[in-house]
Design a protein around this motif. Sequence first.
Motif, PDB file in Angstrom:
ATOM      1  N   GLN A  94      84.926  73.323  24.446  1.00 59.56           N
ATOM      2  CA  GLN A  94      83.497  73.425  24.167  1.00 59.56           C
ATOM      3  C   GLN A  94      82.886  74.491  25.069  1.00 59.56           C
ATOM      4  O   GLN A  94      83.356  74.711  26.186  1.00 59.56           O
ATOM      5  CB  GLN A  94      82.797  72.107  24.468  1.00 59.56           C
ATOM      6  CG  GLN A  94      82.987  71.045  23.438  1.00 59.56           C
ATOM      7  CD  GLN A  94      81.998  69.894  23.646  1.00 59.56           C
ATOM      8  OE1 GLN A  94      81.560  69.627  24.745  1.00 59.56           O
ATOM      9  NE2 GLN A  94      81.673  69.216  22.554  1.00 59.56           N
ATOM     10  N   ASN A 147      80.466  75.538  27.717  1.00 60.77           N
ATOM     11  CA  ASN A 147      79.716  74.850  28.763  1.00 60.77           C
ATOM     12  C   ASN A 147      78.795  75.792  29.520  1.00 60.77           C
ATOM     13  O   ASN A 147      78.144  75.410  30.463  1.00 60.77           O
ATOM     14  CB  ASN A 147      80.658  74.117  29.728  1.00 60.77           C
ATOM     15  CG  ASN A 147      81.598  75.069  30.440  1.00 60.77           C
ATOM     16  OD1 ASN A 147      81.312  76.249  30.614  1.00 60.77           O
ATOM     17  ND2 ASN A 147      82.738  74.552  30.861  1.00 60.77           N
ATOM     18  N   SER A 200      78.508  72.145  24.587  1.00 64.07           N
ATOM     19  CA  SER A 200      78.193  70.934  25.344  1.00 64.07           C
ATOM     20  C   SER A 200      76.939  70.282  24.773  1.00 64.07           C
ATOM     21  O   SER A 200      76.138  70.922  24.095  1.00 64.07           O
ATOM     22  CB  SER A 200      77.977  71.276  26.820  1.00 64.07           C
ATOM     23  OG  SER A 200      76.764  71.997  26.975  1.00 64.07           O
ATOM     24  N   SER A 201      76.746  69.008  25.072  1.00 59.44           N
ATOM     25  CA  SER A 201      75.583  68.287  24.534  1.00 59.44           C
ATOM     26  C   SER A 201      74.273  68.894  25.034  1.00 59.44           C
ATOM     27  O   SER A 201      73.291  68.940  24.294  1.00 59.44           O
ATOM     28  CB  SER A 201      75.664  66.803  24.881  1.00 59.44           C
ATOM     29  OG  SER A 201      75.738  66.625  26.274  1.00 59.44           O
TER      30      SER A 201
END
Length: 139
Positions: free
Chosen positions: A35, A37, A94-95
């Motif tokens: 992912q 980041n 990332s979230s």
Amino acid sequence: MNNRNRAAQPPTEDISSPYFLHPSDNPGITLVPQQLNGSNYATWSRSFTTALLAKNKLVFVDGSILRPPREDLLYHQWIRCNSMVISWIRNFVSSQICSSIMYLDDAYTIWFDLKERFSTADSTRVYQLKQQFMSLSQG
């Protein structure tokens, strides 16, 4: 298949068209190993670009195919493919980053935003690495 038959095929059925979605293409497929980041933008974007190129969808993030007018016959196909690319991007950030792009509805805009935010080199870190490199000696 000859060229005459290929030309008559709708873009959604022509496997060489960026509007073609393979039955296995879905929002949850794994395209890249990591992912985004923030600090890994260079490797993430290179991996993601390669995956999009393989799926013939790079044109949705590089600005080659922008949203057509609503009256355009390809409008709904563009929306569908753009939405798939957006899903892929959101699944591989990332979230925290995902929440910042959640309300952008154009893959090109999202890609440009991520590039603007994360592609700038950390000048302090670059300087430190150059200094370490210069101080290396054999033996």
